[in-house]
Design a protein around this motif. Structure first.
Motif, PDB file in Angstrom:
ATOM      1  N   LYS A 163      55.827  53.742  29.395  1.00  0.00           N
ATOM      2  CA  LYS A 163      57.016  53.015  29.845  1.00  0.00           C
ATOM      3  C   LYS A 163      57.576  52.283  28.630  1.00  0.00           C
ATOM      4  N   TYR A 164      58.866  52.125  28.577  1.00  0.00           N
ATOM      5  CA  TYR A 164      59.421  51.466  27.391  1.00  0.00           C
ATOM      6  C   TYR A 164      60.646  50.632  27.751  1.00  0.00           C
ATOM      7  N   ARG A 165      60.974  49.736  26.834  1.00  0.00           N
ATOM      8  CA  ARG A 165      62.260  49.043  26.876  1.00  0.00           C
ATOM      9  C   ARG A 165      62.800  49.002  25.450  1.00  0.00           C
ATOM     10  N   LEU A 166      64.101  49.117  25.344  1.00  0.00           N
ATOM     11  CA  LEU A 166      64.738  49.045  24.029  1.00  0.00           C
ATOM     12  C   LEU A 166      65.595  47.784  23.984  1.00  0.00           C
ATOM     13  N   PHE A 167      65.366  46.963  22.952  1.00  0.00           N
ATOM     14  CA  PHE A 167      66.105  45.700  22.833  1.00  0.00           C
ATOM     15  C   PHE A 167      66.953  45.678  21.571  1.00  0.00           C
ATOM     16  N   VAL A 171      64.508  47.271  18.651  1.00  0.00           N
ATOM     17  CA  VAL A 171      63.053  47.429  18.756  1.00  0.00           C
ATOM     18  C   VAL A 171      62.725  48.092  20.093  1.00  0.00           C
ATOM     19  N   LEU A 172      61.873  49.091  20.012  1.00  0.00           N
ATOM     20  CA  LEU A 172      61.392  49.769  21.215  1.00  0.00           C
ATOM     21  C   LEU A 172      60.014  49.183  21.554  1.00  0.00           C
ATOM     22  N   VAL A 173      59.835  48.740  22.778  1.00  0.00           N
ATOM     23  CA  VAL A 173      58.525  48.206  23.172  1.00  0.00           C
ATOM     24  C   VAL A 173      57.862  49.202  24.111  1.00  0.00           C
ATOM     25  N   ALA A 174      56.646  49.603  23.743  1.00  0.00           N
ATOM     26  CA  ALA A 174      55.956  50.647  24.506  1.00  0.00           C
ATOM     27  C   ALA A 174      54.823  50.052  25.337  1.00  0.00           C
TER      28      ALA A 174
END
Ligand code: ADP
Length: 396
Positions: free
Chosen positions: A14-18, A3-6
């Motif tokens: 900005k994002y994080r990928l989990f 899941v990519l969180v934007a």
């Protein structure tokens, strides 16, 4: 599932990928200066690799494309293909009674659009970017986590304004509360750290936007932000709580419209407005150290207000087990933490000066005698949004 969180700003992404099985963060990154007609810096940190590119990025869809290109780079990426991204989750802010977690659809976008004037810094960039992403990546589900839902547990007397009753019923004017993902994360984390599922915790999320939340057993009991993210504590450039009737006077004296004055209060108020220096506390602390009186006043007003809310919440919760500092300011400013916790021994709050100055990560910064523990706990709003997004995708 990945899941990519934007996290969107009007000109930033900005994002994080989990990886959701392990909850491991696979990558993080950000792109600035979107749509400004200048080159953006596009940074991706993937494992121990750091990739940086400089490129013109026209809009948020182009920014997401750039991010996916970096994540799928055969040499340095962590994804074989874009198909591995099961969904994009958004830490969306405000859609009135459409609270909670939703697949992004027209109803949601319309609800957010209809409240753009109430959350001007937050809703317009999200709606615009979500529409672009729907068009550009129709195969990736978009999920909005509207964390006003975290505050649904606030009892009615602390939720309602003493405005005419029908305002709440007909116009949904009430204390919605924000920063739900962060306070939820702190509530859950403190259950583990305190070894109790009934702990009384006062969570101070202090950053570009700031709010304080009283929680019992991880559930919100009261919070400082009200109807809109403009309210509560002074924010970086927004006023915080303010008497609306002062506007009549300023309107008469300046000839400006209510809209102009509200815009002024939400862009030239807060830490920036008082200090006249910056909306970044680091600059203000530096100026105050150099003797700048307005910089010191901005810090004093900010800390006095945080203290005021902690006092309210000690009364509402009948004491507390822990006060937690989080967010960019809460995690990093020993100056703010010290000032907020000063003269609080009556309530059993006693800061350990040494620990406060040296603490950088999660840990206790109160003395052993302090009846209320004071903690620094780095927040992780993104993992909360990622968990919620995964739930929607799995149909839970
Ligand atoms: P946002 O609410 O935009 O996500 P953050 O939670 O990252 O922002 O907080 C950003 C703010 O944190 C900055 O504006 C700055 O004022 C503050 N900050 C970051 N590092 C420090 C520091 N070392 N000392 C004081 N303030 C800091």
């Amino acid at each position: 599932m990945k899941v990519l969180v934007a996290n969107l700003g009007s000109t930033s992404f900005k994002y994080r990928l989990f990886d959701m099985e392990s909850e491991e963060q696979l990558a993080r990154g950000g792109i600035d200066r979107i749509g400004e007609g200048a080159d953006s810096t596009c940074v991706a940190e993937i494992g121990s690799n750091r990739i940086e590119a400089s490129q013109r990025i026209a809009d948020h869809a182009a920014a997401v494309q750039m991010c996916l290109d970096q994540l799928t780079d055969p040499e340095s990426g962590c994804l074989k293909s874009v198909d591995e991204v099961s969904a994009i989750g958004f830490k969306a802010v405000f859609a009135g009674k459409l609270s909670g977690i939703h697949l992004v659809n027209d109803d949601l976008l319309k609800a957010m659009e209809s409240l753009a004037d109430v959350a001007p810094a937050h809703n317009p960039p999200y709606v615009k970017a979500m529409r672009q992403l729907q068009a550009s990546f129709p195969e990736i589900p978009l999920v909005a986590a509207l964390e006003t839902a975290f505050h649904d547990t606030i009892p009615e007397p602390l939720r309602m304004y003493a405005a005419p009753y029908h305002w709440a019923e007909e116009y949904e004017v009430r204390r919605w509360g924000f920063h739900g993902a962060s306070h939820r994360f702190i509530g859950t984390k403190m259950e583990t750290l305190l070894g109790s599922n009934d702990a009384k915790v006062i969570s101070c999320h202090l950053g570009g936007s700031s709010s304080v939340c009283a929680m019992r057993g991880g559930k919100s009991q009261s919070t400082s932000m009200g109807m809109t993210p403009q309210s509560g504590l002074p924010q970086n450039n927004r006023v915080g709580d303010f008497d609306p009737f002062a506007l009549r006077l300023v309107k008469r004296l300046t000839g400006k419209s209510y809209d102009e004055l509200l815009d002024e209060l939400s862009s030239e108020g807060g830490l920036l407005g008082i200090s006249g220096i910056s909306n970044d506390l680091r600059d203000i602390e530096k100026a105050a150290e150099g003797g700048d009186k307005r910089a010191q006043l901005a810090i004093d007003i900010y800390c006095a207000d945080i203290k005021r809310y902690i006092g309210q919440y000690l009364a509402i919760l009948n004491g507390a087990d822990a006060v937690v500092f989080t967010g960019g300011i809460g995690e990093n400013s020993d100056v703010v933490r010290k000032q907020v916790c000063s003269n609080m021994t009556f309530a059993g709050i006693e800061l350990d000066e040494q620990k406060n100055q040296t603490a950088r990560e999660e840990g206790i910064i109160s003395t052993e005698q302090s009846a209320v523990q004071v903690w620094i706990v780095p927040t992780n709003e993104e993992i909360v949004v990622a968990r919620q997004t995964a739930q929607v995708v799995k149909g839970e």
